[in-house]
Design a protein around this motif. Structure first.
Motif, PDB file in Angstrom:
ATOM      1  N   GLY A 246      61.904  58.719   9.715  1.00 34.75           N
ATOM      2  CA  GLY A 246      61.830  60.081   9.198  1.00 34.75           C
ATOM      3  C   GLY A 246      60.508  60.750   9.544  1.00 34.75           C
ATOM      4  N   ILE A 247      59.427  59.988   9.473  1.00 33.07           N
ATOM      5  CA  ILE A 247      58.117  60.519   9.842  1.00 33.07           C
ATOM      6  C   ILE A 247      58.107  60.928  11.310  1.00 33.07           C
ATOM      7  CG2 ILE A 247      55.687  59.899  10.178  1.00 33.07           C
ATOM      8  CD1 ILE A 247      55.953  58.132   7.659  1.00 33.07           C
ATOM      9  N   THR A 248      58.672  60.066  12.157  1.00 37.14           N
ATOM     10  CA  THR A 248      58.737  60.385  13.583  1.00 37.14           C
ATOM     11  C   THR A 248      59.550  61.648  13.825  1.00 37.14           C
ATOM     12  OG1 THR A 248      58.504  58.064  14.238  1.00 37.14           O
ATOM     13  CG2 THR A 248      59.492  59.548  15.844  1.00 37.14           C
ATOM     14  N   ARG A 249      60.721  61.749  13.176  1.00 35.49           N
ATOM     15  CA  ARG A 249      61.566  62.942  13.349  1.00 35.49           C
ATOM     16  C   ARG A 249      60.841  64.201  12.896  1.00 35.49           C
ATOM     17  NH1 ARG A 249      65.822  59.461  11.706  1.00 35.49           N
ATOM     18  NH2 ARG A 249      65.559  60.109   9.536  1.00 35.49           N
ATOM     19  N   THR A 250      60.113  64.102  11.797  1.00 36.89           N
ATOM     20  CA  THR A 250      59.380  65.259  11.282  1.00 36.89           C
ATOM     21  C   THR A 250      58.338  65.733  12.286  1.00 36.89           C
ATOM     22  OG1 THR A 250      59.690  64.541   8.991  1.00 36.89           O
ATOM     23  CG2 THR A 250      57.899  66.084   9.400  1.00 36.89           C
ATOM     24  N   LEU A 251      57.618  64.797  12.888  1.00 38.39           N
ATOM     25  CA  LEU A 251      56.615  65.161  13.890  1.00 38.39           C
ATOM     26  C   LEU A 251      57.254  65.728  15.151  1.00 38.39           C
ATOM     27  CD1 LEU A 251      54.062  62.209  13.611  1.00 38.39           C
ATOM     28  CD2 LEU A 251      53.764  64.563  12.859  1.00 38.39           C
ATOM     29  N   VAL A 252      58.363  65.138  15.576  1.00 41.27           N
ATOM     30  CA  VAL A 252      59.050  65.631  16.776  1.00 41.27           C
ATOM     31  C   VAL A 252      59.512  67.071  16.568  1.00 41.27           C
ATOM     32  CG1 VAL A 252      61.148  65.404  18.171  1.00 41.27           C
ATOM     33  CG2 VAL A 252      59.766  63.385  17.657  1.00 41.27           C
ATOM     34  N   LYS A 253      60.096  67.355  15.403  1.00 36.62           N
ATOM     35  CA  LYS A 253      60.569  68.714  15.117  1.00 36.62           C
ATOM     36  C   LYS A 253      59.413  69.711  15.097  1.00 36.62           C
ATOM     37  CE  LYS A 253      64.647  67.427  12.377  1.00 36.62           C
ATOM     38  NZ  LYS A 253      65.226  67.441  11.012  1.00 36.62           N
ATOM     39  N   ALA A 254      58.287  69.308  14.510  1.00 33.72           N
ATOM     40  CA  ALA A 254      57.133  70.202  14.466  1.00 33.72           C
ATOM     41  C   ALA A 254      56.599  70.459  15.870  1.00 33.72           C
ATOM     42  CB  ALA A 254      56.047  69.612  13.571  1.00 33.72           C
ATOM     43  N   CYS A 255      56.528  69.417  16.684  1.00 34.30           N
ATOM     44  CA  CYS A 255      56.060  69.573  18.067  1.00 34.30           C
ATOM     45  C   CYS A 255      57.022  70.447  18.877  1.00 34.30           C
ATOM     46  CB  CYS A 255      55.905  68.206  18.731  1.00 34.30           C
ATOM     47  SG  CYS A 255      54.519  67.223  18.116  1.00 34.30           S
ATOM     48  N   GLN A 256      58.315  70.297  18.614  1.00 33.78           N
ATOM     49  CA  GLN A 256      59.297  71.128  19.295  1.00 33.78           C
ATOM     50  C   GLN A 256      59.101  72.601  18.934  1.00 33.78           C
ATOM     51  OE1 GLN A 256      61.239  70.939  21.702  1.00 33.78           O
ATOM     52  NE2 GLN A 256      62.881  69.441  21.544  1.00 33.78           N
ATOM     53  N   HIS A 257      58.821  72.860  17.660  1.00 37.49           N
ATOM     54  CA  HIS A 257      58.599  74.245  17.232  1.00 37.49           C
ATOM     55  C   HIS A 257      57.377  74.831  17.926  1.00 37.49           C
ATOM     56  CE1 HIS A 257      57.418  77.600  14.563  1.00 37.49           C
ATOM     57  NE2 HIS A 257      58.732  77.719  14.396  1.00 37.49           N
ATOM     58  N   ALA A 258      56.311  74.032  18.032  1.00 37.65           N
ATOM     59  CA  ALA A 258      55.102  74.496  18.717  1.00 37.65           C
ATOM     60  C   ALA A 258      55.385  74.761  20.194  1.00 37.65           C
ATOM     61  CB  ALA A 258      53.987  73.467  18.559  1.00 37.65           C
ATOM     62  N   ARG A 259      56.138  73.868  20.815  1.00 34.58           N
ATOM     63  CA  ARG A 259      56.456  74.029  22.239  1.00 34.58           C
ATOM     64  C   ARG A 259      57.264  75.300  22.481  1.00 34.58           C
ATOM     65  NH1 ARG A 259      60.317  73.031  26.168  1.00 34.58           N
ATOM     66  NH2 ARG A 259      61.892  72.592  24.588  1.00 34.58           N
ATOM     67  N   ARG A 260      58.237  75.549  21.611  1.00 30.26           N
ATOM     68  CA  ARG A 260      59.070  76.743  21.769  1.00 30.26           C
ATOM     69  C   ARG A 260      58.290  78.027  21.504  1.00 30.26           C
ATOM     70  NH1 ARG A 260      63.855  73.458  18.840  1.00 30.26           N
ATOM     71  NH2 ARG A 260      64.871  72.663  20.722  1.00 30.26           N
ATOM     72  N   ALA A 261      57.203  77.881  20.748  1.00 30.23           N
ATOM     73  CA  ALA A 261      56.321  79.031  20.526  1.00 30.23           C
ATOM     74  C   ALA A 261      55.277  79.152  21.641  1.00 30.23           C
ATOM     75  CB  ALA A 261      55.621  78.901  19.177  1.00 30.23           C
ATOM     76  N   ASN A 262      55.430  78.291  22.648  1.00 34.04           N
ATOM     77  CA  ASN A 262      54.540  78.289  23.813  1.00 34.04           C
ATOM     78  C   ASN A 262      53.091  77.982  23.431  1.00 34.04           C
ATOM     79  OD1 ASN A 262      54.431  78.443  26.631  1.00 34.04           O
ATOM     80  ND2 ASN A 262      53.640  80.532  26.570  1.00 34.04           N
ATOM     81  N   ARG A 263      52.937  77.019  22.487  1.00 40.48           N
ATOM     82  CA  ARG A 263      51.598  76.596  22.070  1.00 40.48           C
ATOM     83  C   ARG A 263      51.405  75.129  22.418  1.00 40.48           C
ATOM     84  NH1 ARG A 263      51.852  76.130  17.239  1.00 40.48           N
ATOM     85  NH2 ARG A 263      53.543  77.463  16.493  1.00 40.48           N
ATOM     86  N   ASP A 264      50.163  74.747  22.721  1.00 38.00           N
ATOM     87  CA  ASP A 264      49.860  73.345  22.985  1.00 38.00           C
ATOM     88  C   ASP A 264      49.116  72.719  21.823  1.00 38.00           C
ATOM     89  OD1 ASP A 264      47.468  74.628  23.232  1.00 38.00           O
ATOM     90  OD2 ASP A 264      46.900  73.704  25.139  1.00 38.00           O
ATOM     91  N   LYS A 265      49.073  73.426  20.692  1.00 36.40           N
ATOM     92  CA  LYS A 265      48.427  72.909  19.489  1.00 36.40           C
ATOM     93  C   LYS A 265      49.367  73.038  18.304  1.00 36.40           C
ATOM     94  CE  LYS A 265      43.616  73.714  20.811  1.00 36.40           C
ATOM     95  NZ  LYS A 265      42.327  74.348  20.429  1.00 36.40           N
ATOM     96  N   LEU A 266      49.340  72.013  17.451  1.00 41.10           N
ATOM     97  CA  LEU A 266      50.188  71.978  16.272  1.00 41.10           C
ATOM     98  C   LEU A 266      49.486  72.700  15.123  1.00 41.10           C
ATOM     99  CD1 LEU A 266      52.951  70.559  15.953  1.00 41.10           C
ATOM    100  CD2 LEU A 266      51.745  68.636  14.909  1.00 41.10           C
TER     101      LEU A 266
END
Length: 307
Positions: A246-266
């Motif tokens: 669950g921790i891994t999934r939570t981080l992956v989803k957050a990173c995906q949101h950052a990527r889709r916002a065209n950011r390289d920082k969380l």
């Protein structure tokens, strides 16, 4: 495109790259030492790993097999370790089929019980198999009747004795019942390891979780917000109940949101925006833990120590 590649790499690697947490390193070392002792003394033995889903049992088993095989790779007659995943729809002969499949027997596994047992013995001798780890072994305990479980335990105990094999049985807490199915099995058990979900119930457990998140951030080069800050640690624990997957999934989803916002920082908003309530919540209104005030979250989670 280059500015999002680090985030994309993190998304791809997070589910597949092992990062040490809790007692993982010590557990691997202890089991490998036990297996080595079995080889030296030529006295079959076993260990049991008990814990709920998401406590890292499968990762532990896979690393044990990987390192065991690496240890003996250069030997003139290499000792071999094998990973066996117990079948979910367990029938009396299914475990034998799974063992043979893990040993490398191709195609659909056929034969009588005696025939399959003979082939298992031949494979152990021919391939010098000295370590067998069974994942999800509670399936054997839960799906078979008491008589069948005892028969399986008797058979596996014979393999320990006849071929000086070290076995590891991992699964949910019911996996320990394998030791009760055969008293001689219990006497050959070197250790029982209990794995727990991550927690924030004490300052020490909080530090372990915060350290794990820091390690994940460092290993995967995730720039941006500090994952060890209480405003991230507590909501992650609340959202996942300390389940490593669950921790891994939570981080992956957050990173995906950052990527889709065209950011390289969380940023924290990435966690807020990507959070999804668990299916077990039903129709109950659940407040996004990443949007709650830290003081309220602490009280709700029973965290009564200073952070």
């Amino acid at each position: 495109m280059s500015n999002i590649s680090p985030m994309l790499n993190a998304i791809k690697e997070l589910p597949h790259r092992t990062v040490s947490t809790g007692t993982l390193v010590d557990d691997i070392t202890n089991i490998l030492n036990d297996a080595e002792d079995t080889i030296i003394t030529q006295w079959g033995a076993c260990a049991v790993i008990s814990g709920d889903s998401g406590t890292g049992k499968t990762v532990l088993l896979e690393k044990v097999v990987e390192r065991f095989n690496a240890m003996y790779q250069s030997s003139e007659v290499p000792n071999k370790g094998v990973y066996v995943r117990s079948p979910s729809n367990m029938k009396p002969l299914d475990l034998l089929r799974k063992i043979l499949s893990a040993f490398g027997e191709p195609g659909r596994i056929r034969g009588t019980e005696d025939e399959m047992r003979h082939r298992i013995s031949q494979q152990i001798k021919n391939k010098n198999i000295k370590l067998i780890v069974f994942d999800e072994f509670q399936q054997v305990v839960e799906k078979l009747g008491e008589k069948s479980v005892r028969q399986q335990a008797d058979y596996l105990k014979e393999l320990l004795d006849d071929y000086d094999v070290f076995m590891v049985f991992a699964g949910t807490p019911r996996v320990t019942e394998i030791l009760d199915a055969n008293e001689q099995f219990k006497s050959r058990c070197n250790r029982v390891i209990h794995k727990s979900l991550m927690s924030v119930s004490t300052p020490e457990s909080y530090s372990t979780l915060a350290s794990y998140l820091t390690t994940l951030q460092s290993v995967h080069k995730i720039a941006g917000t500090d994952l060890s800050h209480a405003s991230i640690v507590l909501p992650i624990q609340h959202a996942t109940n300390g389940d490593l997957r669950g921790i891994t999934r939570t981080l992956v989803k957050a990173c995906q949101h950052a990527r889709r916002a065209n950011r390289d920082k969380l940023i924290k908003d990435d966690f807020q925006a990507s959070w999804v309530p668990s299916s077990s919540a039903g129709k109950k209104q659940v407040v996004n833990p990443f949007r709650r005030q830290l003081s309220v979250l602490k009280k709700d989670m029973g965290v009564n120590y200073e952070l």
